[in-house]
Design a protein around this motif. Sequence first.
Motif, PDB file in Angstrom:
ATOM      1  N   GLU A 181       0.838  -1.202   0.000  1.00  0.00           N
ATOM      2  CA  GLU A 181       0.000   0.000   0.000  1.00  0.00           C
ATOM      3  C   GLU A 181       0.870   1.247   0.000  1.00  0.00           C
ATOM      4  OE1 GLU A 181      -3.681   2.115   2.485  1.00  0.00           O
ATOM      5  OE2 GLU A 181      -2.782   0.242   3.220  1.00  0.00           O
ATOM      6  N   PHE A 182       1.958   1.215   0.762  1.00  0.00           N
ATOM      7  CA  PHE A 182       2.879   2.351   0.774  1.00  0.00           C
ATOM      8  C   PHE A 182       3.415   2.605  -0.631  1.00  0.00           C
ATOM      9  CE2 PHE A 182       7.128   4.086   0.803  1.00  0.00           C
ATOM     10  CZ  PHE A 182       7.040   5.155   1.677  1.00  0.00           C
ATOM     11  N   ALA A 183       3.819   1.541  -1.324  1.00  0.00           N
ATOM     12  CA  ALA A 183       4.349   1.681  -2.681  1.00  0.00           C
ATOM     13  C   ALA A 183       3.306   2.276  -3.618  1.00  0.00           C
ATOM     14  CB  ALA A 183       4.817   0.330  -3.199  1.00  0.00           C
ATOM     15  N   ASP A 184       2.068   1.837  -3.492  1.00  0.00           N
ATOM     16  CA  ASP A 184       1.002   2.357  -4.361  1.00  0.00           C
ATOM     17  C   ASP A 184       0.734   3.836  -4.081  1.00  0.00           C
ATOM     18  OD1 ASP A 184       0.801  -0.120  -5.534  1.00  0.00           O
ATOM     19  OD2 ASP A 184      -1.010  -0.722  -4.434  1.00  0.00           O
ATOM     20  N   ILE A 185       0.801   4.230  -2.817  1.00  0.00           N
ATOM     21  CA  ILE A 185       0.645   5.643  -2.473  1.00  0.00           C
ATOM     22  C   ILE A 185       1.767   6.455  -3.097  1.00  0.00           C
ATOM     23  CG2 ILE A 185       0.761   7.319  -0.571  1.00  0.00           C
ATOM     24  CD1 ILE A 185      -0.653   5.226   1.181  1.00  0.00           C
ATOM     25  N   ALA A 186       2.997   5.932  -3.017  1.00  0.00           N
ATOM     26  CA  ALA A 186       4.148   6.628  -3.596  1.00  0.00           C
ATOM     27  C   ALA A 186       4.006   6.777  -5.105  1.00  0.00           C
ATOM     28  CB  ALA A 186       5.431   5.878  -3.259  1.00  0.00           C
ATOM     29  N   VAL A 187       3.550   5.719  -5.778  1.00  0.00           N
ATOM     30  CA  VAL A 187       3.355   5.772  -7.229  1.00  0.00           C
ATOM     31  C   VAL A 187       2.292   6.805  -7.583  1.00  0.00           C
ATOM     32  CG1 VAL A 187       2.442   4.497  -9.215  1.00  0.00           C
ATOM     33  CG2 VAL A 187       4.132   3.428  -7.706  1.00  0.00           C
ATOM     34  N   GLU A 188       1.179   6.784  -6.865  1.00  0.00           N
ATOM     35  CA  GLU A 188       0.094   7.727  -7.135  1.00  0.00           C
ATOM     36  C   GLU A 188       0.553   9.162  -6.902  1.00  0.00           C
ATOM     37  OE1 GLU A 188      -3.650   9.151  -8.177  1.00  0.00           O
ATOM     38  OE2 GLU A 188      -2.787   7.153  -8.429  1.00  0.00           O
ATOM     39  N   LEU A 189       1.249   9.386  -5.811  1.00  0.00           N
ATOM     40  CA  LEU A 189       1.727  10.725  -5.492  1.00  0.00           C
ATOM     41  C   LEU A 189       2.724  11.208  -6.543  1.00  0.00           C
ATOM     42  CD1 LEU A 189       1.898  13.107  -3.481  1.00  0.00           C
ATOM     43  CD2 LEU A 189       3.720  11.853  -2.311  1.00  0.00           C
ATOM     44  N   PHE A 190       3.642  10.350  -6.928  1.00  0.00           N
ATOM     45  CA  PHE A 190       4.678  10.754  -7.875  1.00  0.00           C
ATOM     46  C   PHE A 190       4.106  11.018  -9.259  1.00  0.00           C
ATOM     47  CE2 PHE A 190       8.140  10.111 -10.878  1.00  0.00           C
ATOM     48  CZ  PHE A 190       9.120  10.899 -10.317  1.00  0.00           C
ATOM     49  N   LEU A 191       3.197  10.171  -9.718  1.00  0.00           N
ATOM     50  CA  LEU A 191       2.688  10.309 -11.083  1.00  0.00           C
ATOM     51  C   LEU A 191       1.567  11.331 -11.206  1.00  0.00           C
ATOM     52  CD1 LEU A 191       2.605   6.596 -12.313  1.00  0.00           C
ATOM     53  CD2 LEU A 191       4.369   8.333 -12.711  1.00  0.00           C
ATOM     54  N   ASN A 192       0.742  11.455 -10.171  1.00  0.00           N
ATOM     55  CA  ASN A 192      -0.458  12.289 -10.291  1.00  0.00           C
ATOM     56  C   ASN A 192      -0.503  13.467  -9.329  1.00  0.00           C
ATOM     57  OD1 ASN A 192      -1.569  10.546 -12.307  1.00  0.00           O
ATOM     58  ND2 ASN A 192      -2.100   9.104 -10.689  1.00  0.00           N
ATOM     59  N   GLY A 193       0.418  13.541  -8.388  1.00  0.00           N
ATOM     60  CA  GLY A 193       0.410  14.654  -7.454  1.00  0.00           C
ATOM     61  C   GLY A 193      -0.606  14.468  -6.340  1.00  0.00           C
ATOM     62  N   PHE A 194      -0.538  15.359  -5.361  1.00  0.00           N
ATOM     63  CA  PHE A 194      -1.425  15.262  -4.203  1.00  0.00           C
ATOM     64  C   PHE A 194      -2.761  15.958  -4.448  1.00  0.00           C
ATOM     65  CE2 PHE A 194      -2.981  16.698  -0.022  1.00  0.00           C
ATOM     66  CZ  PHE A 194      -3.062  15.471   0.613  1.00  0.00           C
ATOM     67  N   ALA A 195      -2.744  17.112  -5.127  1.00  0.00           N
ATOM     68  CA  ALA A 195      -3.958  17.894  -5.369  1.00  0.00           C
ATOM     69  C   ALA A 195      -4.126  18.053  -6.878  1.00  0.00           C
ATOM     70  CB  ALA A 195      -3.863  19.254  -4.696  1.00  0.00           C
ATOM     71  N   PRO A 196      -4.899  17.191  -7.526  1.00  0.00           N
ATOM     72  CA  PRO A 196      -5.019  17.230  -8.986  1.00  0.00           C
ATOM     73  C   PRO A 196      -5.778  18.451  -9.487  1.00  0.00           C
ATOM     74  CG  PRO A 196      -6.597  15.686  -8.075  1.00  0.00           C
ATOM     75  CD  PRO A 196      -5.722  16.136  -6.935  1.00  0.00           C
ATOM     76  N   GLY A 197      -5.523  18.778 -10.740  1.00  0.00           N
ATOM     77  CA  GLY A 197      -6.288  19.829 -11.406  1.00  0.00           C
ATOM     78  C   GLY A 197      -6.161  21.188 -10.763  1.00  0.00           C
ATOM     79  N   ASP A 198      -7.271  21.917 -10.737  1.00  0.00           N
ATOM     80  CA  ASP A 198      -7.279  23.290 -10.235  1.00  0.00           C
ATOM     81  C   ASP A 198      -6.914  23.372  -8.755  1.00  0.00           C
ATOM     82  OD1 ASP A 198      -7.998  24.163 -12.706  1.00  0.00           O
ATOM     83  OD2 ASP A 198     -10.143  24.280 -12.261  1.00  0.00           O
ATOM     84  N   ALA A 199      -7.100  22.256  -8.031  1.00  0.00           N
ATOM     85  CA  ALA A 199      -6.817  22.286  -6.596  1.00  0.00           C
ATOM     86  C   ALA A 199      -5.343  22.540  -6.318  1.00  0.00           C
ATOM     87  CB  ALA A 199      -7.239  20.965  -5.942  1.00  0.00           C
ATOM     88  N   ALA A 200      -4.479  22.232  -7.286  1.00  0.00           N
ATOM     89  CA  ALA A 200      -3.049  22.414  -7.089  1.00  0.00           C
ATOM     90  C   ALA A 200      -2.599  23.846  -7.325  1.00  0.00           C
ATOM     91  CB  ALA A 200      -2.272  21.478  -8.024  1.00  0.00           C
ATOM     92  N   ARG A 201      -3.488  24.678  -7.877  1.00  0.00           N
ATOM     93  CA  ARG A 201      -3.115  26.066  -8.159  1.00  0.00           C
ATOM     94  C   ARG A 201      -3.315  26.933  -6.918  1.00  0.00           C
ATOM     95  NH1 ARG A 201      -6.478  26.513 -13.853  1.00  0.00           N
ATOM     96  NH2 ARG A 201      -5.299  24.882 -14.962  1.00  0.00           N
ATOM     97  N   PRO A 202      -2.387  27.855  -6.635  1.00  0.00           N
ATOM     98  CA  PRO A 202      -2.533  28.728  -5.460  1.00  0.00           C
ATOM     99  C   PRO A 202      -3.813  29.561  -5.556  1.00  0.00           C
ATOM    100  CG  PRO A 202      -0.325  28.876  -6.379  1.00  0.00           C
ATOM    101  CD  PRO A 202      -1.152  28.120  -7.376  1.00  0.00           C
ATOM    102  N   ALA A 203      -4.497  29.695  -4.440  1.00  0.00           N
ATOM    103  CA  ALA A 203      -5.698  30.527  -4.420  1.00  0.00           C
ATOM    104  C   ALA A 203      -5.305  31.994  -4.527  1.00  0.00           C
ATOM    105  CB  ALA A 203      -6.472  30.280  -3.120  1.00  0.00           C
ATOM    106  N   PRO A 204      -6.157  32.841  -5.130  1.00  0.00           N
ATOM    107  CA  PRO A 204      -5.848  34.276  -5.230  1.00  0.00           C
ATOM    108  C   PRO A 204      -5.664  34.867  -3.844  1.00  0.00           C
ATOM    109  CG  PRO A 204      -7.715  33.678  -6.613  1.00  0.00           C
ATOM    110  CD  PRO A 204      -7.442  32.486  -5.765  1.00  0.00           C
ATOM    111  N   ALA A 205      -4.877  35.944  -3.770  1.00  0.00           N
ATOM    112  CA  ALA A 205      -4.622  36.619  -2.501  1.00  0.00           C
ATOM    113  C   ALA A 205      -5.940  37.029  -1.850  1.00  0.00           C
ATOM    114  CB  ALA A 205      -3.742  37.847  -2.729  1.00  0.00           C
TER     115      ALA A 205
END
Length: 211
Positions: A181-205
Amino acid sequence: MARTRSENYDGIHLGILTRAAALFSAQGYMRSSIADLADACKLSRGALYHYFDSKEAILFAILDAHIREVIARVDAAIAEGGPTLTQFRNVIRTIVEVNAKSPHEQRVLIHDLSFLNEDEQQTMKDLERQLVDTVTDLLVRLDAEGKIVKRTRKIYTMILFGIINYTYTWYDPKGGIGPREFADIAVELFLNGFAPGDAARPAPAGRREKI
């Protein structure tokens, strides 16, 4: 006349490597004496020298066996075939699983490699490079967007190894998250990131969410 091997030679040989790895991991290679090794292995110094010529020979044998096991199991995972993503996932699972069962060997590899002589260090580095190249090849094959170029190839690969190779400092494979499970989490995090799509963009000030 050459000495004959006892019936339990291989078992004692492996036991020395296992106990020596634990000793080196706990107190460091340089602070571990032959007397310490003999005590840890429950052997006399003479019996210890029957199996290894020196402390350095033990260190080399530990690292050589560890890296070759990882490479052999990684090669076997790739040989199972399947899509590149499946191969990649299986390879990362394999590396995590080997490291999880061999935390002492992994710690010694990272901290004590420099105590080998130059030729032995080069042998280890060549084996490590073989493993790194295998993982890099999989990453390049997965890289549909062309993010990995000559300038960034090493960076991407070593970021991934940074995630999975230092788990001995904090990860408990007997805890709530097993190695697979740890390995699968690492693969998912590395390939797809933690916050996909618009969620990964900084919110406006002025509109950032409260934590």
